[in-house]
Write a protein that holds these residues in place. Structure first.
Motif, mmCIF file in Angstrom:
data_model
loop_
_atom_site.group_PDB
_atom_site.id
_atom_site.type_symbol
_atom_site.label_atom_id
_atom_site.label_comp_id
_atom_site.label_asym_id
_atom_site.label_seq_id
_atom_site.Cartn_x
_atom_site.Cartn_y
_atom_site.Cartn_z
ATOM 1 N N SER A 10 7.953 51.586 17.221
ATOM 2 C CA SER A 10 9.023 52.135 18.044
ATOM 3 C C SER A 10 9.918 52.997 17.157
ATOM 4 N N PRO A 11 10.699 53.888 17.753
ATOM 5 C CA PRO A 11 11.608 54.703 16.929
ATOM 6 C C PRO A 11 12.540 53.858 16.067
ATOM 7 N N THR A 12 13.024 52.725 16.612
ATOM 8 C CA THR A 12 13.902 51.863 15.824
ATOM 9 C C THR A 12 13.151 51.231 14.660
ATOM 10 N N GLU A 13 11.955 50.710 14.936
ATOM 11 C CA GLU A 13 11.152 50.127 13.863
ATOM 12 C C GLU A 13 10.863 51.168 12.785
ATOM 13 N N ARG A 14 10.532 52.375 13.212
ATOM 14 C CA ARG A 14 10.198 53.419 12.256
ATOM 15 C C ARG A 14 11.391 53.738 11.358
ATOM 16 N N SER A 15 12.570 53.802 11.961
ATOM 17 C CA SER A 15 13.752 54.153 11.174
ATOM 18 C C SER A 15 14.064 53.073 10.149
ATOM 19 N N ILE A 16 13.780 51.815 10.488
ATOM 20 C CA ILE A 16 14.046 50.724 9.546
ATOM 21 C C ILE A 16 12.970 50.653 8.468
ATOM 22 N N VAL A 17 11.708 50.756 8.856
ATOM 23 C CA VAL A 17 10.614 50.696 7.893
ATOM 24 C C VAL A 17 10.712 51.833 6.886
ATOM 25 N N ASP A 18 11.190 52.996 7.333
ATOM 26 C CA ASP A 18 11.286 54.138 6.428
ATOM 27 C C ASP A 18 12.331 53.947 5.335
ATOM 28 N N LEU A 19 13.125 52.866 5.442
ATOM 29 C CA LEU A 19 14.102 52.573 4.396
ATOM 30 C C LEU A 19 13.481 51.876 3.184
ATOM 31 N N ILE A 20 12.233 51.404 3.328
ATOM 32 C CA ILE A 20 11.598 50.671 2.225
ATOM 33 C C ILE A 20 11.466 51.578 1.006
ATOM 34 N N ASP A 21 11.891 51.060 -0.118
ATOM 35 C CA ASP A 21 12.005 51.836 -1.344
ATOM 36 C C ASP A 21 10.902 51.429 -2.324
ATOM 37 N N GLU A 22 9.913 52.287 -2.470
ATOM 38 C CA GLU A 22 8.785 51.988 -3.367
ATOM 39 C C GLU A 22 9.252 51.785 -4.801
ATOM 40 N N ALA A 23 10.195 52.609 -5.223
ATOM 41 C CA ALA A 23 10.676 52.507 -6.609
ATOM 42 C C ALA A 23 11.350 51.168 -6.859
ATOM 43 N N ALA A 24 12.081 50.664 -5.873
ATOM 44 C CA ALA A 24 12.756 49.373 -6.030
ATOM 45 C C ALA A 24 11.745 48.239 -6.113
ATOM 46 N N ILE A 25 10.683 48.316 -5.304
ATOM 47 C CA ILE A 25 9.634 47.292 -5.358
ATOM 48 C C ILE A 25 8.974 47.298 -6.729
ATOM 49 N N THR A 26 8.652 48.496 -7.219
ATOM 50 C CA THR A 26 8.019 48.611 -8.538
ATOM 51 C C THR A 26 8.930 48.066 -9.633
ATOM 52 N N ALA A 27 10.212 48.393 -9.535
ATOM 53 C CA ALA A 27 11.152 47.957 -10.574
ATOM 54 C C ALA A 27 11.311 46.444 -10.579
ATOM 55 N N LEU A 28 11.409 45.818 -9.391
ATOM 56 C CA LEU A 28 11.582 44.370 -9.356
ATOM 57 C C LEU A 28 10.309 43.658 -9.805
ATOM 58 N N THR A 29 9.160 44.141 -9.373
ATOM 59 C CA THR A 29 7.903 43.539 -9.841
ATOM 60 C C THR A 29 7.826 43.601 -11.364
ATOM 61 N N THR A 30 8.170 44.749 -11.922
ATOM 62 C CA THR A 30 8.131 44.930 -13.371
ATOM 63 C C THR A 30 9.081 43.969 -14.073
ATOM 64 N N ALA A 31 10.304 43.870 -13.556
ATOM 65 C CA ALA A 31 11.297 42.988 -14.187
ATOM 66 C C ALA A 31 10.861 41.530 -14.119
ATOM 67 N N LEU A 32 10.268 41.126 -13.010
ATOM 68 C CA LEU A 32 9.816 39.739 -12.869
ATOM 69 C C LEU A 32 8.662 39.436 -13.829
ATOM 70 N N VAL A 33 7.717 40.348 -13.927
ATOM 71 C CA VAL A 33 6.572 40.135 -14.819
ATOM 72 C C VAL A 33 7.024 40.109 -16.279
ATOM 73 N N GLU A 34 7.988 40.954 -16.610
ATOM 74 C CA GLU A 34 8.438 41.033 -17.998
ATOM 75 C C GLU A 34 9.427 39.919 -18.362
ATOM 76 N N ALA A 35 9.623 38.975 -17.432
ATOM 77 C CA ALA A 35 10.311 37.721 -17.728
ATOM 78 C C ALA A 35 9.251 36.620 -17.643
ATOM 79 N N PRO A 36 8.473 36.401 -18.710
ATOM 80 C CA PRO A 36 7.311 35.505 -18.643
ATOM 81 C C PRO A 36 7.681 34.107 -18.145
ATOM 82 N N SER A 37 6.798 33.548 -17.331
ATOM 83 C CA SER A 37 7.068 32.220 -16.742
ATOM 84 C C SER A 37 5.768 31.434 -16.656
ATOM 85 N N GLU A 38 5.131 31.276 -17.804
ATOM 86 C CA GLU A 38 3.832 30.608 -17.841
ATOM 87 C C GLU A 38 3.950 29.120 -17.525
#
Length: 403
Positions: A10-38
């Protein structure tokens, strides 16, 4: 930012989904991995600190609780209405990096659209996708959508070993109702509506040593253990006579055997380490009692032989109905996020079994990455595009179940 427009939105769903930030996902994944938790190691604290900081910066209500020293569970909540909420479940620990990596497993490499590092697939990337979805859901009101209930991320410790994190979580009083739980483990965005459980059963057999030249003077614990293995083998075959369409059947595997004192000595001791995979309705303690009875019936624990059978680990299975709203919403959400999916079962076990059994919350497993080809491997990796797809699907599920 995502710029793909799916015509099923729907137009509303599209407007919300388009807010997803690929760079933010990449940055958080990177930060989590680089804090080792074996795990083993009990080192989840640094990764949880990264996650806590990210969640607080996005305005979520965040609570941490140490299950053991330096091992905190985290609960991050996006408030909503008074109705039932939607829960996401993940874990902060990873398996040891192990050998054969081509680079440092705890320095993330972004190469050809994939992030490489221990935990990228299992499952810090999935956690980052959940956080991204919660972030855009927090702005749903700006687009005229009021969430009928909260959205919550539960991140536990010790999933890869003994499950002390999820056991602590389900043992605490519930503060809200939830209509469903999505476990963000890597399923390649296929929807898993049921998982077998797992249990460890350990058996110690005690006999009596004697010189091997006069074996009748002793009682061989190894011979007794072999008879027990035969009981297990026969039951394994019996279980396969009746198969469930979703999960097949329970299984036995004798994974370890240790015993004996020396080649010229009748074995006074023998121990078995057994994996028993569980159907959702099975109780490992009842299974262990049935095994004890079979051992007694065959008189294995007599004439100088004693047998101790104990359950040392259990992780329950679960099954959610195919027509449950959580399942149907997930199917539509993944499809409308732009990827093909299917609905089925998993032979593996996960923390979702505790949430389903102990809290009564219907659960599914759905996440980015491939558990078979990427998780627990050298050079573990996940596609950034898959993390974005997961964030889209989680966002759409939240909107459709709570909006």
């Amino acid at each position: 930012m995502s710029g793909e427009h799916n015509p099923e939105l729907s137009p509303t769903e599209r407007s919300i989904v388009d807010l997803i930030d690929e760079a933010a996902i990449t940055a958080l994944t990177t930060a989590l991995v680089e804090a080792p938790s074996e795990n083993p190691g009990g080192t989840e604290g640094a990764a949880v600190e990264v996650l806590e900081k990210a969640c607080r910066a996005l305005g979520f209500d965040v609570d941490t609780h140490e299950v053991a020293a330096g091992r905190p569970n985290l609960i991050a909540t996006l408030p909503g209405g008074d109705g039932p909420g939607l829960m996401f479940l993940g874990h902060s620990d990873v398996v040891p990096a192990g050998p054969n990596w081509t680079a440092d497993p705890y320095i993330v490499r972004n190469r050809d659209g994939r992030l490489y590092g221990r935990g990228t697939t299992d499952m810090k990337g999935g956690i980052a996708s959940v956080v991204a979805a919660m972030s855009v859901l927090s702005r749903a009101r700006d687009h005229g959508v009021e969430l009928s209930g909260p959205v919550r991320l539960v991140c536990t410790v010790d999933e890869e070993e003994h499950g002390i994190g999820v056991r602590d979580f389900v043992g605490r009083p519930a503060d809200h109702d939830f209509l469903g739980c999505i476990v963000a483990e890597p399923t390649d965005m296929q929807i898993v509506r049921g998982c077998r459980g797992a249990s460890y059963i350990e058996i110690d057999v005690t006999g009596r040593a004697a010189h091997s030249g006069r074996p009748a003077d002793g009682r061989s614990a190894i011979n007794a253990a072999a008879a027990i293995v035969e009981i297990i083998r026969a039951d394994h075959e019996h279980l396969h006579e009746t198969l469930d369409d979703l999960l097949g059947c329970g299984t036995w595997n004798v994974g370890t055997i240790q015993g004996g004192q020396g080649i010229s000595v009748v074995a006074p001791t023998c121990s078995l380490g057994i994996d028993r995979r569980l159907m959702p309705f099975e109780d490992p303690h009842a299974i262990a009692e049935d095994l004890r009875k079979a051992i007694r019936d065959k008189k294995i624990d007599s004439d100088g032989i004693s047998v101790d059978v104990r359950v040392t680990m259990e992780m329950p299975g679960f099954a959610t109905a195919a027509d449950h709203p959580l399942v149907t919403a997930a199917v539509g959400s993944v499809t409308d996020a732009g990827t093909a999916t299917s609905v089925g079962g998993w032979s593996a076990a996960c923390d979702g079994g505790f949430v389903s059994r102990d809290l009564g919350i219907p659960s599914i497993v759905l996440g980015p990455g491939n558990i078979n080809t990427d998780a627990h491997q050298p050079d573990e990796s996940v596609a950034v595009a898959d993390l974005v797809t997961a964030a889209k699907a989680y966002t759409l599920a939240g909107l459709r179940l709570l909006g």
